[in-house]
Enzyme design. Sequence first.
Site, PDB file in Angstrom:
ATOM      1  N   LYS A   1      17.348 -39.735 -31.139  1.00  0.00           N
ATOM      2  CA  LYS A   1      18.600 -39.763 -30.371  1.00  0.00           C
ATOM      3  C   LYS A   1      18.263 -39.639 -28.894  1.00  0.00           C
ATOM      4  O   LYS A   1      17.739 -38.626 -28.437  1.00  0.00           O
ATOM      5  CB  LYS A   1      19.550 -38.630 -30.771  1.00  0.00           C
ATOM      6  CG  LYS A   1      20.945 -38.899 -30.196  1.00  0.00           C
ATOM      7  CD  LYS A   1      21.817 -37.691 -30.084  1.00  0.00           C
ATOM      8  CE  LYS A   1      21.615 -36.892 -28.824  1.00  0.00           C
ATOM      9  NZ  LYS A   1      21.947 -37.629 -27.576  1.00  0.00           N
TER      10      LYS A   1
ATOM     11  N   GLY B   1      14.935 -30.362 -24.178  1.00  0.00           N
ATOM     12  CA  GLY B   1      16.182 -30.275 -23.425  1.00  0.00           C
ATOM     13  C   GLY B   1      16.393 -28.860 -22.910  1.00  0.00           C
ATOM     14  O   GLY B   1      15.437 -28.105 -22.771  1.00  0.00           O
ATOM     15  N   SER B   2      17.640 -28.521 -22.680  1.00  0.00           N
ATOM     16  CA  SER B   2      17.933 -27.234 -22.049  1.00  0.00           C
ATOM     17  C   SER B   2      17.816 -26.073 -23.028  1.00  0.00           C
ATOM     18  O   SER B   2      17.893 -26.245 -24.248  1.00  0.00           O
ATOM     19  CB  SER B   2      19.332 -27.275 -21.446  1.00  0.00           C
ATOM     20  OG  SER B   2      20.260 -27.523 -22.482  1.00  0.00           O
ATOM     21  N   THR B   3      17.665 -24.893 -22.493  1.00  0.00           N
ATOM     22  CA  THR B   3      17.519 -23.685 -23.310  1.00  0.00           C
ATOM     23  C   THR B   3      18.791 -23.403 -24.111  1.00  0.00           C
ATOM     24  O   THR B   3      18.714 -23.053 -25.295  1.00  0.00           O
ATOM     25  CB  THR B   3      17.153 -22.495 -22.402  1.00  0.00           C
ATOM     26  OG1 THR B   3      15.839 -22.750 -21.874  1.00  0.00           O
ATOM     27  CG2 THR B   3      17.139 -21.185 -23.159  1.00  0.00           C
TER      28      THR B   3
ATOM     29  N   VAL C   1      21.032 -25.477 -25.276  1.00  0.00           N
ATOM     30  CA  VAL C   1      21.119 -26.386 -26.430  1.00  0.00           C
ATOM     31  C   VAL C   1      20.019 -26.039 -27.445  1.00  0.00           C
ATOM     32  O   VAL C   1      20.247 -26.054 -28.649  1.00  0.00           O
ATOM     33  CB  VAL C   1      21.062 -27.863 -25.981  1.00  0.00           C
ATOM     34  CG1 VAL C   1      20.989 -28.796 -27.182  1.00  0.00           C
ATOM     35  CG2 VAL C   1      22.271 -28.209 -25.129  1.00  0.00           C
ATOM     36  N   GLY C   2      18.849 -25.674 -26.961  1.00  0.00           N
ATOM     37  CA  GLY C   2      17.756 -25.264 -27.849  1.00  0.00           C
ATOM     38  C   GLY C   2      18.170 -24.106 -28.742  1.00  0.00           C
ATOM     39  O   GLY C   2      17.868 -24.087 -29.947  1.00  0.00           O
TER      40      GLY C   2
ATOM     41  N   GLU D   1      11.192 -27.712 -26.738  1.00  0.00           N
ATOM     42  CA  GLU D   1      10.651 -27.790 -25.373  1.00  0.00           C
ATOM     43  C   GLU D   1      11.850 -27.620 -24.460  1.00  0.00           C
ATOM     44  O   GLU D   1      12.623 -28.557 -24.266  1.00  0.00           O
ATOM     45  CB  GLU D   1      10.003 -29.156 -25.131  1.00  0.00           C
ATOM     46  CG  GLU D   1       8.784 -29.445 -25.983  1.00  0.00           C
ATOM     47  CD  GLU D   1       7.506 -28.863 -25.412  1.00  0.00           C
ATOM     48  OE1 GLU D   1       7.572 -28.045 -24.478  1.00  0.00           O
ATOM     49  OE2 GLU D   1       6.427 -29.218 -25.920  1.00  0.00           O
TER      50      GLU D   1
ATOM     51  N   CYS E   1      10.958 -30.405 -16.135  1.00  0.00           N
ATOM     52  CA  CYS E   1      11.141 -29.149 -16.872  1.00  0.00           C
ATOM     53  C   CYS E   1      10.146 -28.096 -16.403  1.00  0.00           C
ATOM     54  O   CYS E   1      10.477 -26.933 -16.270  1.00  0.00           O
ATOM     55  CB  CYS E   1      10.987 -29.392 -18.352  1.00  0.00           C
ATOM     56  SG  CYS E   1       9.484 -30.266 -18.703  1.00  0.00           S
TER      57      CYS E   1
ATOM     58  N   GLU F   1      17.582 -22.257 -13.515  1.00  0.00           N
ATOM     59  CA  GLU F   1      16.987 -23.589 -13.389  1.00  0.00           C
ATOM     60  C   GLU F   1      17.981 -24.509 -12.681  1.00  0.00           C
ATOM     61  O   GLU F   1      19.096 -24.700 -13.146  1.00  0.00           O
ATOM     62  CB  GLU F   1      16.671 -24.154 -14.783  1.00  0.00           C
ATOM     63  CG  GLU F   1      15.989 -25.499 -14.738  1.00  0.00           C
ATOM     64  CD  GLU F   1      15.708 -26.065 -16.136  1.00  0.00           C
ATOM     65  OE1 GLU F   1      16.602 -26.040 -16.996  1.00  0.00           O
ATOM     66  OE2 GLU F   1      14.586 -26.552 -16.349  1.00  0.00           O
TER      67      GLU F   1
HETATM   68  P1  NAD Z   1      20.325 -31.137 -22.680  1.00  0.00           P
HETATM   69  O1  NAD Z   1      19.951 -29.910 -23.416  1.00  0.00           O
HETATM   70  O2  NAD Z   1      21.658 -31.208 -22.040  1.00  0.00           O
HETATM   71  O3  NAD Z   1      20.237 -32.401 -23.660  1.00  0.00           O
HETATM   72  C1  NAD Z   1      19.034 -32.752 -24.304  1.00  0.00           C
HETATM   73  C2  NAD Z   1      19.355 -33.585 -25.540  1.00  0.00           C
HETATM   74  O4  NAD Z   1      20.028 -32.748 -26.491  1.00  0.00           O
HETATM   75  C3  NAD Z   1      20.280 -34.757 -25.277  1.00  0.00           C
HETATM   76  O5  NAD Z   1      19.885 -35.835 -26.083  1.00  0.00           O
HETATM   77  C4  NAD Z   1      21.628 -34.218 -25.732  1.00  0.00           C
HETATM   78  O6  NAD Z   1      22.532 -35.223 -26.072  1.00  0.00           O
HETATM   79  C5  NAD Z   1      21.224 -33.381 -26.927  1.00  0.00           C
HETATM   80  N1  NAD Z   1      22.187 -32.346 -27.324  1.00  0.00           N
HETATM   81  C6  NAD Z   1      23.105 -31.701 -26.551  1.00  0.00           C
HETATM   82  N2  NAD Z   1      23.821 -30.837 -27.299  1.00  0.00           N
HETATM   83  C7  NAD Z   1      23.352 -30.915 -28.566  1.00  0.00           C
HETATM   84  C8  NAD Z   1      23.697 -30.274 -29.789  1.00  0.00           C
HETATM   85  N3  NAD Z   1      24.657 -29.361 -29.863  1.00  0.00           N
HETATM   86  N4  NAD Z   1      22.991 -30.599 -30.898  1.00  0.00           N
HETATM   87  C9  NAD Z   1      22.015 -31.522 -30.858  1.00  0.00           C
HETATM   88  N5  NAD Z   1      21.650 -32.172 -29.728  1.00  0.00           N
HETATM   89  C10 NAD Z   1      22.309 -31.875 -28.591  1.00  0.00           C
HETATM   90  O7  NAD Z   1      19.177 -31.407 -21.640  1.00  0.00           O
HETATM   91  P2  NAD Z   1      19.150 -32.543 -20.512  1.00  0.00           P
HETATM   92  O8  NAD Z   1      20.245 -32.201 -19.562  1.00  0.00           O
HETATM   93  O9  NAD Z   1      19.105 -33.893 -21.100  1.00  0.00           O
HETATM   94  O10 NAD Z   1      17.710 -32.301 -19.879  1.00  0.00           O
HETATM   95  C11 NAD Z   1      17.463 -31.308 -18.969  1.00  0.00           C
HETATM   96  C12 NAD Z   1      16.867 -30.080 -19.615  1.00  0.00           C
HETATM   97  O11 NAD Z   1      15.753 -30.433 -20.419  1.00  0.00           O
HETATM   98  C13 NAD Z   1      16.332 -29.092 -18.611  1.00  0.00           C
HETATM   99  O12 NAD Z   1      16.713 -27.790 -18.967  1.00  0.00           O
HETATM  100  C14 NAD Z   1      14.823 -29.247 -18.730  1.00  0.00           C
HETATM  101  O13 NAD Z   1      14.089 -28.124 -18.347  1.00  0.00           O
HETATM  102  C15 NAD Z   1      14.655 -29.574 -20.159  1.00  0.00           C
HETATM  103  N6  NAD Z   1      13.381 -30.274 -20.392  1.00  0.00           N
HETATM  104  C16 NAD Z   1      12.351 -29.593 -20.972  1.00  0.00           C
HETATM  105  C17 NAD Z   1      11.135 -30.218 -21.196  1.00  0.00           C
HETATM  106  C18 NAD Z   1       9.985 -29.478 -21.831  1.00  0.00           C
HETATM  107  O14 NAD Z   1       9.053 -30.141 -22.242  1.00  0.00           O
HETATM  108  N7  NAD Z   1      10.002 -28.175 -21.924  1.00  0.00           N
HETATM  109  C19 NAD Z   1      10.956 -31.552 -20.815  1.00  0.00           C
HETATM  110  C20 NAD Z   1      12.020 -32.216 -20.231  1.00  0.00           C
HETATM  111  C21 NAD Z   1      13.238 -31.560 -20.035  1.00  0.00           C
END
Ligand code: NAD
Length: 504
Positions: A188, A241-243, A245-246, A263, A297, A404
């Site tokens: 996705k 993605g973000s913490t 959402v993680g 991540e 990130c 962040e």
């Molecule tokens: P985000 O968490 O908003 O979204 C990331 C992904 O998760 C997207 O595809 C989004 O559609 C999906 N998502 C959102 N809600 C969800 C849910 N409830 N269930 C399942 N999937 C869901 O992050 P972003 O805004 O796309 O990216 C920025 C963030 O990503 C920053 O916090 C950055 O630090 C982090 N990031 C981390 C790394 C790493 O390797 N540690 C690398 C790149 C980005």
Amino acid sequence: MASFKTIELPSGKTYEQPLGLFINNEYVDSSSSETLTAYNPATGEEICKIQQACPKKDVDIAVAAARKAFPIWHNIPAVEKRDLFFKLADLVQENKQILAEIESLNSGKPIEQNAKYDIDELIGVLKYYGGWIDKLNGKSFIPSDKKICYTYHQPLGVVGCIIPFNYPLAMMSWKWTSIACGNTAVFKSADQTPLSTLYFAQLVKEAGFPPGVFNVVSGFGSTVGDALVKHLGVDKIAFTGSTVVGQMIQRNAAVNLKPVTLECGGKSPIVIFDDCDFDQAVKWTACGIFNNMGQICSGTSRCYVQDTIYEKFLVELAKHVKENYPIGDPNDANVVVGPQISLKQKERVGKYIKSAIDEGCRIILGGEGLPEEIVSSKKLSKGYYVKPTIIADITPETTVSKEEIFGPVISVGKFSDYDQCLELCNGLDYGLGSAIFTQDITRAINFSKNVEAGMCWINSSNDVDFNVPFGGVKMSGHGRELGEYGLSNFTNVKAVYINLGQKL
Ligand code: NAD
Ligand code: MN
């Protein structure tokens, strides 16, 4: 049935953008009438509408396709799987220009100074993990002449890969590790950046991968992402993605106890001691935050400078950034800093800059408002630009020293000795990257041991290598991508005991 739209790129070239889903090696229309709007962040203009997968029906179809393909893919001889990875890498190489232009159009990455590096990364990662495929071994133990034990590293099944907006193709490539290990996958893409992954998908078919090994669904996280995470037919979630959402993903994955690798976000410190190579410290500090518009990130976004060189460092950093990080049109070959990904992100970053001013920090460079060269441009004035910004005099209480920002903003403060510096570095819940500039090798090594982070750069920042594991501790996530360690996320270890004559 499948829908496409002819899109004209800024270079004048046109291409056919797939608008639907990619399942079983075919582009298909979604069962839902919901769409995502893809924007050009440099101009604020709409590019096209991409179909969202129906979170129930289409996600089920994609997972079923991956499930059906799993035994087929798993049982293809390793050297053949390897060759498919190499073929795909070659096809990406042949399509590098168009992929870079699409990536740039949808994400605002400057083509020459940024987007092309992401395509190189995609090629490099495919080759790196392709090279592992015929070297994936278990271990054997021979505890006595009456017994042999050994392990298989077996693929998990269907992996759900959830990708962020900041490196759409590059972060996707890291999750191809799942496929290298013999799994099949449903990807996705981020809702802001669906275009490049969909375009790339046809190369997977052209390379000769069996149908169902690699599938793509587009849509919002709260609907399509959520459906993947909770799906009982998905055996693993690999998320970047973000913490926030993680955290949600780790909770939701409990439905079938599927493992997750996360991540997540960071607020990585970079510390500058007064015995450092000053010129190099300035350059790496800038590079560790102002590339990719600060949407990194592991970006070293918190900078602590020893009090003896604090003012001098601020002056030289500002001068270097001003000269070497020109902002503007992503199609201009000299531009390094393009727009932020979205209007929302632009506004969010602006609020952080304002909060720093309100909390008594000094703005050394940049600040609120659009840069002059953007305001005066007819084409770019609605783009999502933020000036590269240096904020000085942060304290541990300042908002921009804790949260962040994910924009081209560095928060700088001072320290007097090693202990104070380490306490500042370890004072947050994040723990992704860290960096130290010093010529004192003992101090540097002690720092690398004691800093709470998944990675430590000694006299550099954000120097990433495919051979070396990438990932965080604390609330920056768990699990590692890249390197040999990256493989361990995507297999189960099975232990086999052979009795050679032990009698009861
Ligand atoms: P985000 O968490 O908003 O979204 C990331 C992904 O998760 C997207 O595809 C989004 O559609 C999906 N998502 C959102 N809600 C969800 C849910 N409830 N269930 C399942 N999937 C869901 O992050 P972003 O805004 O796309 O990216 C920025 C963030 O990503 C920053 O916090 C950055 O630090 C982090 N990031 C981390 C790394 C790493 O390797 N540690 C690398 C790149 C980005
Ligand atoms: Mn987001």
